[in-house]
Design an enzyme around this catalytic site. Structure first.
Site, short mmCIF file in Angstrom:
data_model
loop_
_atom_site.label_atom_id
_atom_site.label_comp_id
_atom_site.label_asym_id
_atom_site.label_seq_id
_atom_site.Cartn_x
_atom_site.Cartn_y
_atom_site.Cartn_z
N HIS A 96 -2.72 -9.62 -2.54
CA HIS A 96 -2.28 -9.95 -1.18
C HIS A 96 -3.28 -9.37 -0.19
O HIS A 96 -3.98 -8.39 -0.50
CB HIS A 96 -0.89 -9.38 -0.93
CG HIS A 96 0.21 -10.13 -1.64
ND1 HIS A 96 1.55 -9.88 -1.39
CD2 HIS A 96 0.17 -11.12 -2.56
CE1 HIS A 96 2.28 -10.70 -2.14
NE2 HIS A 96 1.47 -11.44 -2.87
N GLU B 280 -2.98 -7.50 2.39
CA GLU B 280 -2.81 -6.08 2.70
C GLU B 280 -3.39 -5.20 1.59
O GLU B 280 -4.03 -4.17 1.86
CB GLU B 280 -1.32 -5.72 2.83
CG GLU B 280 -0.55 -6.49 3.88
CD GLU B 280 0.13 -7.73 3.29
OE1 GLU B 280 -0.53 -8.52 2.58
OE2 GLU B 280 1.33 -7.90 3.57
N CYS C 44 5.44 -7.86 1.99
CA CYS C 44 6.41 -7.94 0.90
C CYS C 44 6.70 -6.52 0.39
O CYS C 44 6.01 -5.57 0.77
CB CYS C 44 5.85 -8.82 -0.23
SG CYS C 44 4.65 -7.99 -1.28
N CYS D 295 3.54 -4.69 -1.03
CA CYS D 295 2.58 -4.25 -0.01
C CYS D 295 3.17 -3.13 0.86
O CYS D 295 2.46 -2.19 1.24
CB CYS D 295 2.16 -5.43 0.85
SG CYS D 295 1.18 -6.64 -0.07
#
Lengths: 152, 152
Positions: free
Chosen positions: B56, B58, B86, B89
């Site tokens: 992801h 992040e 999410c 993260c």
């Protein structure tokens, strides 16, 4: 004298021991092809060595196996971890579509499977692996206790 | 004609747009040194390109900045993300000791900050960043809507 083949959890414990020897929190993980039993990846915690707060054993094993598989999902694969995964790793396990999660020691303070946010029980969790706990819990917990006792 | 310097969230939106152009879920993240305002890392989602379910935006930004910093913690750093992080993260943001989290659109289905497991509100969460939401929410949400509409 016969020697039994080491189980995936034996290998995960060996990874945890190796992590402790490197000065890392002793957690180890092994990813297995559920059908063939082949070992796909094994890793110990490396947050300090890699300067990476996300480099937990589970994350490293998942990333390595996914890279080898050439796909970001690992359906049909089983993950063995010496400690209850944290919320970050639990969510990654769900994203990776891991079939079964076997873990050793419980982690009431930092775990995210049977403790804390219980990631797999969230309505927003789209994939929930089968979870088996307590396998190799004794030696896994002992490794962690010894590690943190020495640090205090 | 004067051009204003792009804000960190502008840059995060540009990363999200670039992710969409690669066929990735359009989310972008930018890590900033809170004291100097210097951009430390920027990334868009790359789960498909890297065959990595943990890639992801992040996570990639945190990992890149930590590697550069030579430390697994990023105290004093602020993270700008186009979408509510999410649970994976959010937990990584906590582990990395990020000072402030600025995010754009809410994610009622997959978010882990103000939705789902609300990671920072868990008693087991040791570091909770300051959280500011709604910055650049309109264009961030539009990018995601357009992306998923095209895929249907």
């Amino acid at each position: 004298m016969t020697q039994r083949t080491p189980s995936p959890m034996d290998l995960a414990l060996a990874e945890a021991e190796a992590a402790a020897a490197r000065g890392e929190v002793p957690v180890g993980a092994v990813l297995v092809d559920g059908a063939s039993g082949a070992i796909l990846a094994r890793a110990g915690n490396r947050t300090e060595a890699l300067d990476d707060p996300t480099a937990h054993a589970e994350m490293l094993a998942i990333r390595a196996a996914a890279r080898q598989a050439g796909a970001p999902r690992l359906a049909g694969c089983d993950l063995y971890v010496t400690l209850e995964p944290c919320p970050m790793c639990a969510q990654a396990i769900s994203f990776a579509r891991i079939r079964r999660l076997y873990y050793g020691a419980e982690d009431p303070k930092g775990g995210g499977v049977h403790h804390g946010p219980r990631i797999f029980d969230q309505p927003s969790c789209h994939h929930r692996p089968e979870v088996y706990d307590g396998i190799g819990a004794g030696p896994a917990a002992q490794l962690l206790q010894d590690f943190f006792r020495e640090r205090r």
